[in-house]
Design a protein around this motif. Structure first.
Motif, mmCIF file in Angstrom:
data_model
loop_
_atom_site.group_PDB
_atom_site.id
_atom_site.type_symbol
_atom_site.label_atom_id
_atom_site.label_comp_id
_atom_site.label_asym_id
_atom_site.label_seq_id
_atom_site.Cartn_x
_atom_site.Cartn_y
_atom_site.Cartn_z
ATOM 1 N N GLN A 35 0.672 -1.280 0.233
ATOM 2 C CA GLN A 35 -0.291 -0.408 0.050
ATOM 3 C C GLN A 35 0.983 1.075 0.008
ATOM 4 O O GLN A 35 0.229 2.361 -0.743
ATOM 5 N N ILE A 36 2.004 1.304 0.902
ATOM 6 C CA ILE A 36 3.103 1.962 0.767
ATOM 7 C C ILE A 36 3.245 2.903 -0.223
ATOM 8 O O ILE A 36 3.541 3.859 -1.176
ATOM 9 N N GLN A 37 3.931 1.789 -1.741
ATOM 10 C CA GLN A 37 4.209 1.617 -2.909
ATOM 11 C C GLN A 37 3.267 2.162 -3.697
ATOM 12 O O GLN A 37 3.465 3.023 -4.135
ATOM 13 N N ILE A 38 2.509 2.198 -3.386
ATOM 14 C CA ILE A 38 1.010 1.818 -4.263
ATOM 15 C C ILE A 38 1.118 3.721 -4.317
ATOM 16 O O ILE A 38 0.769 4.602 -5.525
ATOM 17 N N GLY A 39 0.661 3.809 -2.844
ATOM 18 C CA GLY A 39 0.682 5.948 -2.730
ATOM 19 C C GLY A 39 1.690 6.460 -2.943
ATOM 20 O O GLY A 39 1.411 7.261 -3.037
ATOM 21 N N GLN A 40 2.877 5.646 -3.319
ATOM 22 C CA GLN A 40 3.824 6.444 -4.030
ATOM 23 C C GLN A 40 3.794 6.645 -5.329
ATOM 24 O O GLN A 40 4.319 7.533 -6.002
ATOM 25 N N SER A 41 2.924 5.908 -5.668
ATOM 26 C CA SER A 41 2.716 5.758 -7.115
ATOM 27 C C SER A 41 2.455 7.173 -7.827
ATOM 28 O O SER A 41 0.694 7.891 -7.258
ATOM 29 N N PRO A 42 3.120 7.843 -9.103
ATOM 30 C CA PRO A 42 2.453 8.831 -9.532
ATOM 31 C C PRO A 42 1.311 8.820 -10.014
ATOM 32 O O PRO A 42 0.424 9.499 -11.094
ATOM 33 N N LEU A 43 1.023 7.517 -10.667
ATOM 34 C CA LEU A 43 -0.323 7.185 -11.493
ATOM 35 C C LEU A 43 -1.580 7.016 -10.594
ATOM 36 O O LEU A 43 -2.877 7.598 -11.095
ATOM 37 N N LEU A 44 -1.507 6.337 -9.104
ATOM 38 C CA LEU A 44 -2.460 5.842 -8.571
ATOM 39 C C LEU A 44 -2.760 6.221 -6.867
ATOM 40 O O LEU A 44 -2.902 5.752 -6.461
ATOM 41 N N SER A 45 -1.466 6.598 -6.577
ATOM 42 C CA SER A 45 -1.576 7.391 -5.274
ATOM 43 C C SER A 45 -2.626 8.045 -5.211
ATOM 44 O O SER A 45 -3.011 7.680 -3.216
ATOM 45 N N ALA A 46 -3.595 8.614 -5.322
ATOM 46 C CA ALA A 46 -4.893 9.125 -4.957
ATOM 47 C C ALA A 46 -6.353 8.022 -4.388
ATOM 48 O O ALA A 46 -6.559 8.070 -3.762
ATOM 49 N N TYR A 89 1.484 1.163 -17.613
ATOM 50 C CA TYR A 89 1.928 2.548 -16.087
ATOM 51 C C TYR A 89 3.344 2.868 -15.942
ATOM 52 O O TYR A 89 3.771 3.913 -15.798
ATOM 53 N N ILE A 90 4.045 1.990 -16.477
ATOM 54 C CA ILE A 90 5.698 1.938 -16.310
ATOM 55 C C ILE A 90 5.841 2.983 -17.488
ATOM 56 O O ILE A 90 6.689 3.923 -16.972
ATOM 57 N N TYR A 91 5.854 2.475 -18.265
ATOM 58 C CA TYR A 91 5.956 3.591 -19.529
ATOM 59 C C TYR A 91 5.576 4.777 -19.114
ATOM 60 O O TYR A 91 6.609 5.888 -19.617
ATOM 61 N N LEU A 92 4.195 5.212 -18.703
ATOM 62 C CA LEU A 92 4.027 6.570 -17.983
ATOM 63 C C LEU A 92 4.478 7.200 -17.116
ATOM 64 O O LEU A 92 5.035 7.765 -17.013
ATOM 65 N N ILE A 93 5.193 6.313 -16.317
ATOM 66 C CA ILE A 93 6.199 6.481 -14.845
ATOM 67 C C ILE A 93 7.777 6.951 -15.605
ATOM 68 O O ILE A 93 8.099 8.026 -15.007
ATOM 69 N N LEU A 94 8.026 5.701 -16.393
ATOM 70 C CA LEU A 94 8.996 6.515 -16.880
ATOM 71 C C LEU A 94 9.543 7.648 -17.832
ATOM 72 O O LEU A 94 10.285 8.706 -18.041
ATOM 73 N N ASN A 95 8.259 8.374 -18.871
ATOM 74 C CA ASN A 95 7.987 9.857 -19.818
ATOM 75 C C ASN A 95 7.287 10.644 -18.778
ATOM 76 O O ASN A 95 7.631 11.939 -19.488
ATOM 77 N N TYR A 96 6.072 10.969 -18.489
ATOM 78 C CA TYR A 96 5.749 11.477 -18.153
ATOM 79 C C TYR A 96 5.573 11.899 -16.514
ATOM 80 O O TYR A 96 4.278 12.694 -15.936
ATOM 81 N N SER A 97 6.193 11.435 -15.761
ATOM 82 C CA SER A 97 6.341 11.335 -14.066
ATOM 83 C C SER A 97 7.339 12.480 -13.705
ATOM 84 O O SER A 97 8.931 11.911 -13.940
ATOM 85 N N ASP A 98 6.843 13.042 -12.695
ATOM 86 C CA ASP A 98 8.170 13.771 -11.794
ATOM 87 C C ASP A 98 8.563 12.760 -10.688
ATOM 88 O O ASP A 98 9.527 12.696 -10.276
ATOM 89 N N PHE A 99 7.389 11.811 -10.138
ATOM 90 C CA PHE A 99 8.245 11.131 -9.429
ATOM 91 C C PHE A 99 8.443 9.238 -9.483
ATOM 92 O O PHE A 99 7.196 8.434 -10.942
ATOM 93 N N CYS A 157 -5.625 -0.240 -20.971
ATOM 94 C CA CYS A 157 -5.076 1.141 -20.968
ATOM 95 C C CYS A 157 -5.378 1.950 -21.165
ATOM 96 O O CYS A 157 -4.882 3.451 -20.640
ATOM 97 N N ALA A 158 -6.978 2.455 -21.310
ATOM 98 C CA ALA A 158 -7.722 3.319 -21.520
ATOM 99 C C ALA A 158 -7.987 3.424 -19.591
ATOM 100 O O ALA A 158 -8.063 4.609 -19.027
ATOM 101 N N LEU A 159 -8.380 2.559 -19.051
ATOM 102 C CA LEU A 159 -8.495 2.790 -17.632
ATOM 103 C C LEU A 159 -6.667 3.438 -16.633
ATOM 104 O O LEU A 159 -7.184 4.115 -16.015
ATOM 105 N N ILE A 160 -6.403 2.790 -16.983
ATOM 106 C CA ILE A 160 -4.544 3.629 -16.728
ATOM 107 C C ILE A 160 -4.896 4.789 -16.722
ATOM 108 O O ILE A 160 -4.353 5.904 -16.357
ATOM 109 N N VAL A 161 -4.685 5.190 -18.329
ATOM 110 C CA VAL A 161 -4.403 6.874 -18.714
ATOM 111 C C VAL A 161 -5.734 8.195 -17.557
ATOM 112 O O VAL A 161 -5.456 8.637 -16.860
#
Length: 510
Positions: A35-46, A89-99, A157-161
């Motif tokens: 849960q802590i790792q998910i909470g730090q996720s830039p896509l899913l933290s909320a 999810y990983i592609y967005l993290i590597l290319n569009y996330s500050d975190f 993929c649309a759900l992830i976006v």
């Protein structure tokens, strides 16, 4: 040939059963960390609380689908769709996330994000091949199979976006107290030993850091930026003329200013010269002061009538008839107007804005140098109302009857960011890391957005007592040590040092 295709299908089924079964079990066995790792996720933290359960449930459901022959094809479609979602999810993290959070645990824990992406792409291709092989002897055409794969994969993929875009908005605008920690925002570079723990930052000027000393309030100590050389000056004060109780010093552009909230006095001296000149006396009592320019000072004071806290300013006049303005509509009373309005003033020299952050509630104010309110904003915690009980005394003073919940610390403004040492642990935040560090939350003072958080490690269980931020460094007093941290790009890219437009004095309508 038939045996080969059957072997490939069986291999795919067993592979995904092993993969998802192991992943679900490893997540469930260390659920708090997951849960802590998910909470730090830039896509899913909320959505960390719900997503952590949904992911495990989905992986176990796919395992069940794959176990039974009648539902194996549905299981393969689902496996491919889920791996497509993980890949995006990983592609967005590597290319569009500050975190960039920690990698997920279990079997793939030691893989980096790029290697993880490659592995996921392999899984998607393997799953697609397995679907076509499984559907080979069905009545469906290749077009139908392709369409079904496209729909299932695009839907996942649309759900992830959607989660990414919605989570970004929630975290930055409607945060539910979920922190995101910047990637290595500080690099500890130098330390210097201090004589004791009573030091605070007086300011920064001409490449030197200045410290005041609460134990010896007439002393002013300076360090070069490398913390290699220090100098000390004792300010000449006539301590018989006034009974000082809380002398403090502020540095501004080659000058130092001495004041005491219990005495309505403000003195100025030139750095290097211990002689001071009184520039304001009996104009106003004030408990906090920020130097806005050489002749204007933002203050926090108390109303002589209502005893409530007020913000104001003192303007030094050449003829000695100084001008004091008080603004009763800036601080909002919730209960007593004293403790519930307590907070900290800070002036951002780069933006020429004055901030005030409340101690016991999740709000801060941004004002210009005329003390016109530019905006109100909230910190990411959820304490909207001060959690304290007060009573009025016969002499008009107020007394706290309970131990109040402290929300915010002494915030510092610099570069369009408010650095706020938070007193509360966020959702899905590691208890161990929170206890061993001081948490500083960052807020963009122009866009009202939460920019991220950082940890400043404690020293022998002693947390940071004061800090100051410059263009390239953060300096902190931790216990009896002065520590220098270099600011990295993950933090400085959030700076906005462009000066806002000044408001003419004639537009001041208070």
């Amino acid at each position: 040939m038939k045996n080969t295709t059957l072997y490939l299908k069986t291999s795919a089924v067993y592979f995904f059963i092993l993969l998802f079964c192991y992943a679900a079990v490893s997540k469930a066995s260390d659920f708090e960390n997951f849960q802590i790792q998910i909470g730090q996720s830039p896509l899913l933290s909320a959505y960390a609380d719900s997503i952590s359960y949904v992911v495990i449930f989905t992986e176990l459901l796919i395992v069940l689908l794959l176990i039974f022959p009648r539902t194996q094809i549905a299981g393969l479609y689902s496996s491919t769709a889920l791996m497509s979602a993980f890949t995006l999810y990983i592609y967005l993290i590597l290319n569009y996330s500050d975190f960039v959070p920690c990698s997920c645990g279990g079997l793939l824990e030691k893989l980096g994000w790029t290697e993880h992406l490659i592995f996921n792409i392999f899984c998607v291709l393997f799953g697609i091949a397995a679907v076509f092989i499984s559907e080979k002897y069905s009545m469906r055409s290749y077009a139908t199979i392709t369409f079904a794969l496209l729909c299932s994969n695009l839907l996942s993929c649309a759900l992830i976006v959607f989660l990414f875009l919605d989570s970004e908005y929630i975290i930055k605008k409607e945060n539910n107290f979920t922190r995101r920690f910047l990637m290595h925002p500080l690099l500890k570079t130098h330390t210097a030993d201090l004589a004791h723990t009573g030091f605070y930052f007086a300011g920064f000027s001409d490449g030197r850091i200045y410290l005041g000393d609460r134990n010896f309030p007439q002393n002013l100590i300076s360090y070069d930026t490398a913390l290699a050389k220090s100098d000390q000056m004792k300010i000449d004060l006539d301590v018989t003329k006034h009974v000082y109780r809380k002398l403090e010093i502020k540095i501004h552009k080659g000058n130092y200013y001495v004041y005491d909230g219990t005495v309505p006095i403000l003195m100025r001296g030139t750095i290097g010269n211990p002689t001071v000149t009184t520039i304001s006396y009996n104009d106003a009592f004030f408990t906090q002061m920020e130097v806005l320019n050489d002749y204007t000072f933002g203050i926090r004071t108390q109303s002589s009538k209502t005893k409530e806290l007020l913000l104001g300013k003192i303007k030094i006049q050449a003829d000695g008839k100084n001008k004091v303005e008080l603004f009763s509509n800036l601080l909002q009373k919730q209960k007593d107007g004293v403790f519930d309005s307590d907070g900290y003033l800070s002036f951002d020299q780069s933006r020429k804005t004055l901030s005030y952050i409340y101690t016991y509630r999740n709000q801060f104010l941004i004002m210009d140098t005329l003390l016109q309110l530019q905006r109100k904003a909230s910190t990411i915690d959820t304490i909207k109302t001060a959690q304290l009980i007060t009573e009025s005394l016969s002499d008009g003073r107020h007394k706290i009857k309970n131990i109040p919940m402290k929300v915010n610390g002494r915030g510092i403004s610099y570069g369009g960011l408010l650095f706020n040492p938070s007193e509360l642990r966020g959702r899905n935040e590691s208890v161990k890391r929170w206890k061993n560090n001081t948490v500083v939350d960052l807020y963009n003072t122009t866009s009202n957005e939460y920019a991220g958080s950082l940890y400043i490690e404690k020293d022998h269980n002693k947390g940071m007592s004061d800090f100051i931020v410059t263009e390239k460094h953060l300096y902190a007093v931790i216990g009896n040590r002065l520590v220098r941290y270099q600011l990295t790009h993950s933090l400085t890219k959030h700076f906005n040092t462009g000066k806002p437009k000044t408001v003419p004095e004639s537009r001041h309508n208070y």
